[in-house]
Design a protein around this motif. Structure first.
Motif, PDB file in Angstrom:
ATOM      1  N   PHE A 167      39.052 -32.261  55.522  1.00 52.02           N
ATOM      2  CA  PHE A 167      39.570 -31.120  54.773  1.00 52.02           C
ATOM      3  C   PHE A 167      38.476 -30.398  53.994  1.00 52.02           C
ATOM      4  CE2 PHE A 167      43.548 -33.241  55.731  1.00 52.02           C
ATOM      5  CZ  PHE A 167      44.380 -32.158  56.004  1.00 52.02           C
ATOM      6  N   TYR A 168      37.468 -31.105  53.552  1.00 51.32           N
ATOM      7  CA  TYR A 168      36.363 -30.425  52.869  1.00 51.32           C
ATOM      8  C   TYR A 168      35.593 -29.544  53.847  1.00 51.32           C
ATOM      9  CZ  TYR A 168      32.150 -29.508  50.178  1.00 51.32           C
ATOM     10  OH  TYR A 168      31.105 -28.875  49.539  1.00 51.32           O
ATOM     11  N   PHE A 169      35.101 -30.147  54.927  1.00 47.56           N
ATOM     12  CA  PHE A 169      34.307 -29.366  55.875  1.00 47.56           C
ATOM     13  C   PHE A 169      35.173 -28.408  56.682  1.00 47.56           C
ATOM     14  CE2 PHE A 169      31.504 -33.071  55.149  1.00 47.56           C
ATOM     15  CZ  PHE A 169      30.414 -32.374  54.655  1.00 47.56           C
ATOM     16  N   GLY A 170      36.422 -28.793  56.901  1.00 45.84           N
ATOM     17  CA  GLY A 170      37.353 -27.887  57.585  1.00 45.84           C
ATOM     18  C   GLY A 170      37.608 -26.628  56.785  1.00 45.84           C
ATOM     19  N   GLU A 178      59.585 -34.326  42.355  1.00 48.26           N
ATOM     20  CA  GLU A 178      58.738 -35.235  41.579  1.00 48.26           C
ATOM     21  C   GLU A 178      57.271 -35.026  41.917  1.00 48.26           C
ATOM     22  OE1 GLU A 178      58.128 -40.001  41.659  1.00 48.26           O
ATOM     23  OE2 GLU A 178      60.204 -39.336  41.393  1.00 48.26           O
ATOM     24  N   MET A 179      56.968 -34.869  43.206  1.00 46.82           N
ATOM     25  CA  MET A 179      55.585 -34.655  43.617  1.00 46.82           C
ATOM     26  C   MET A 179      55.074 -33.294  43.142  1.00 46.82           C
ATOM     27  SD  MET A 179      55.236 -36.463  47.379  1.00 46.82           S
ATOM     28  CE  MET A 179      56.597 -35.629  48.203  1.00 46.82           C
ATOM     29  N   VAL A 199      48.836 -38.548  45.851  1.00 49.55           N
ATOM     30  CA  VAL A 199      47.406 -38.503  45.550  1.00 49.55           C
ATOM     31  C   VAL A 199      46.649 -37.834  46.700  1.00 49.55           C
ATOM     32  CG1 VAL A 199      45.353 -39.869  44.989  1.00 49.55           C
ATOM     33  CG2 VAL A 199      47.594 -40.589  44.143  1.00 49.55           C
ATOM     34  N   SER A 200      47.025 -38.143  47.945  1.00 49.45           N
ATOM     35  CA  SER A 200      46.349 -37.568  49.118  1.00 49.45           C
ATOM     36  C   SER A 200      46.465 -36.049  49.128  1.00 49.45           C
ATOM     37  CB  SER A 200      46.957 -38.127  50.409  1.00 49.45           C
ATOM     38  OG  SER A 200      46.903 -39.524  50.436  1.00 49.45           O
ATOM     39  N   ILE A 201      47.674 -35.552  48.928  1.00 50.33           N
ATOM     40  CA  ILE A 201      47.881 -34.098  48.940  1.00 50.33           C
ATOM     41  C   ILE A 201      47.185 -33.452  47.751  1.00 50.33           C
ATOM     42  CG2 ILE A 201      49.601 -32.245  48.903  1.00 50.33           C
ATOM     43  CD1 ILE A 201      49.500 -33.873  51.511  1.00 50.33           C
ATOM     44  N   TRP A 202      47.214 -34.109  46.594  1.00 48.83           N
ATOM     45  CA  TRP A 202      46.525 -33.589  45.411  1.00 48.83           C
ATOM     46  C   TRP A 202      45.032 -33.431  45.685  1.00 48.83           C
ATOM     47  CZ3 TRP A 202      45.070 -31.202  41.346  1.00 48.83           C
ATOM     48  CH2 TRP A 202      44.063 -31.674  40.509  1.00 48.83           C
TER      49      TRP A 202
END
Length: 310
Positions: free
Chosen positions: A64-67, A139-140, A220-223
């Motif tokens: 996701f960073y390089f994408g 909640e998320m 946490v992953s989506i955050w």
């Protein structure tokens, strides 16, 4: 291969050694949505929760960073987009992009990889869940919004502190090598800075879970993905009519952070503008004009008061 703790009851599952067979098992559970089935299948197929979480978070970060950086690399090479470049006379060269890429990759593999691989035991210790089903979306959403607000405060004060004396000279100066930032520079920083500012992204959810006992690893992953996108976009160097801050005035965006790199001081916050606005640390001509306006207004008010007392 061990048995994952991602789900509480495997009694109806058939044997299988492939991801497809694992998904077929989870696909029989009507109470789970598609994403939950994929998540459960992944952990079940891996058979080692520690390794599965480490690999998941490392790949999530890299992809996701390089994408997210890739579109900005392409846009920098297309003249049509030049009219939206904030510092249009300063385009990153291929050499600069390549040097930045090597430095970021080195940081990812030598600094960030180690703690990522040991995140799962920490999750178990403090009570971050990774089981399916996931928490409710409301909640998320609340937790993501809260993390953005808290991380922004952490980032503002830590970032502002890094601009003082030896902290700037020996730590933060590296990040300011590029006065006109581009997407890849979002994580181009000294290892100490990566650790300090990274605590705002990872540490805040950890502290939240310690106090509430209520957090899921998927949240946490989506955050982390949202935070990566925010950081890369803030360093993109482009201001479009459809940029988010044009619709949400309190959102920082690229124009806010570009001023910070251009002038080397001010505009310290990551996601929002309110800290810089209320503490008068906005960078660039707009921030300067606002401070001068306040100073003139204050002087005028003092003169009027003086005339009344004479």
């Amino acid at each position: 291969m061990g048995v994952s703790s991602v789900y509480h009851d495997y009694s109806s599952f058939h044997n299988g050694t492939t991801f497809a067979s694992a998904f077929d098992n989870f696909n029989q559970l009507p109470e789970l949505n598609f994403v939950e089935k994929v998540w459960g299948s992944y952990y079940y197929y891996m058979g080692n929760d520690l390794f599965a979480t480490g690999l998941l978070f490392f790949l999530t970060h890299e992809l996701f960073y390089f994408g997210r950086c890739l579109p900005w690399v392409i846009i920098d090479r297309i003249p049509y987009f030049r009219k939206w470049k904030i510092q249009d006379e300063k385009l990153p060269s291929d050499k600069e992009q390549w040097e930045c890429l090597k430095s970021v990759l080195t940081s990812h593999f030598l600094v960030e990889a180690f703690p990522i691989w040991f995140f799962h035991p920490l999750c178990q210790k403090i009570g971050i869940s990774f089981q399916v089903p996931f928490p409710k979306i409301t909640e998320m959403l609340f937790q993501w919004a809260l993390f953005f607000v808290l991380e922004d405060a952490w980032h503002y004060w830590l970032h502002r502190g890094l601009h003082y004396g030896v902290f700037y000279k020996y730590i933060h100066k590296q990040h300011h090598r590029y006065a006109a930032p581009f997407g890849l520079t979002a994580e181009y920083a000294h290892p100490i800075e990566v650790a300090l500012l990274g605590m705002g992204t990872v540490g805040i959810p950890i502290v939240w879970c310690i106090f509430t006992g209520n957090l899921h690893l998927f949240t946490v992953s989506i955050w982390i993905i949202l935070r990566l996108f925010q950081a890369v976009d803030a360093h993109s160097g482009y201001e479009f009519p459809w940029s988010l801050h044009n619709f949400l005035p309190f959102w920082a965006g690229a124009d806010h952070h570009d001023e910070h790199h251009h002038h080397f001081v001010g505009s310290y916050a990551s996601s929002f503008r309110w800290w810089d606005y209320f503490l008068d640390t906005e960078a660039g001509p707009k921030g300067k004009a606002r401070r001068e306006g306040k100073s003139l207004a204050s002087g005028s008010k003092a003169q009027k008061l003086e005339k009344k007392t004479v």
